[in-house]
Design an enzyme around this catalytic site. Sequence first.
Site, PDB file in Angstrom:
ATOM      1  N   PRO A  51      28.626  52.095  62.697  1.00 18.83           N
ATOM      2  CA  PRO A  51      29.724  51.129  62.540  1.00 18.83           C
ATOM      3  C   PRO A  51      29.643  50.255  61.284  1.00 18.83           C
ATOM      4  O   PRO A  51      29.385  49.050  61.350  1.00 18.83           O
ATOM      5  CB  PRO A  51      29.612  50.295  63.818  1.00 18.83           C
ATOM      6  CG  PRO A  51      28.155  50.329  64.143  1.00 18.83           C
ATOM      7  CD  PRO A  51      27.684  51.702  63.735  1.00 18.83           C
ATOM      8  N   CYS A  52      29.896  50.851  60.132  1.00 21.99           N
ATOM      9  CA  CYS A  52      29.798  50.110  58.875  1.00 21.99           C
ATOM     10  C   CYS A  52      30.841  48.993  58.777  1.00 21.99           C
ATOM     11  O   CYS A  52      30.696  48.091  57.948  1.00 21.99           O
ATOM     12  CB  CYS A  52      29.878  51.045  57.682  1.00 21.99           C
ATOM     13  SG  CYS A  52      31.273  52.165  57.706  1.00 21.99           S
TER      14      CYS A  52
END
Length: 167
Positions: free
Chosen positions: A127-128
Amino acid sequence: MRHNLSTEILFSAVVPAPFGAMGIRVESGMLRELVYLPKRYSEKPPTDALTKRVARQLERYFGDPDFRFDLPLPALGTVFQRKVWDVIAAIPRGDVLTYGEVAKIIQSAPRAVGQACGANWFPLVIPCHRVTASGGLGGFAHDDDANGFHLGVKRWLLAHEGIEAYQ
């Protein structure tokens, strides 16, 4: 349904998402890539078991931000990128870290962390979007246009996960 030749070639499936669509590419029994796509892309239904599994898991995440992905991922990226992605993958839903905070954890520089975030092949799974600038939203997927599609996706994802500060 419209057909889009590039969609047919590039993706194993294109599934709807609240912000547009997600392109799914699988190869050799592994998820190879997820891509945020604007609404103009035609849907392409999954036809094999793994692509169906990815599509189901994306749908579950869009309905429940606490959903945890369980997908086969190849070991892509450099050693440095994988260090960044490991830190990002450990950020819990509802929290964010800044590029600088991630850089301190791995003893690097914020700009390098940002480059590794943009090179992430598996957004949502890694989950950047949970990595922001110290003074605001920051970029996303190598997009820093404040009105751009990708920053709109990042805002939606953060809000979906309960973080309203960037709306």
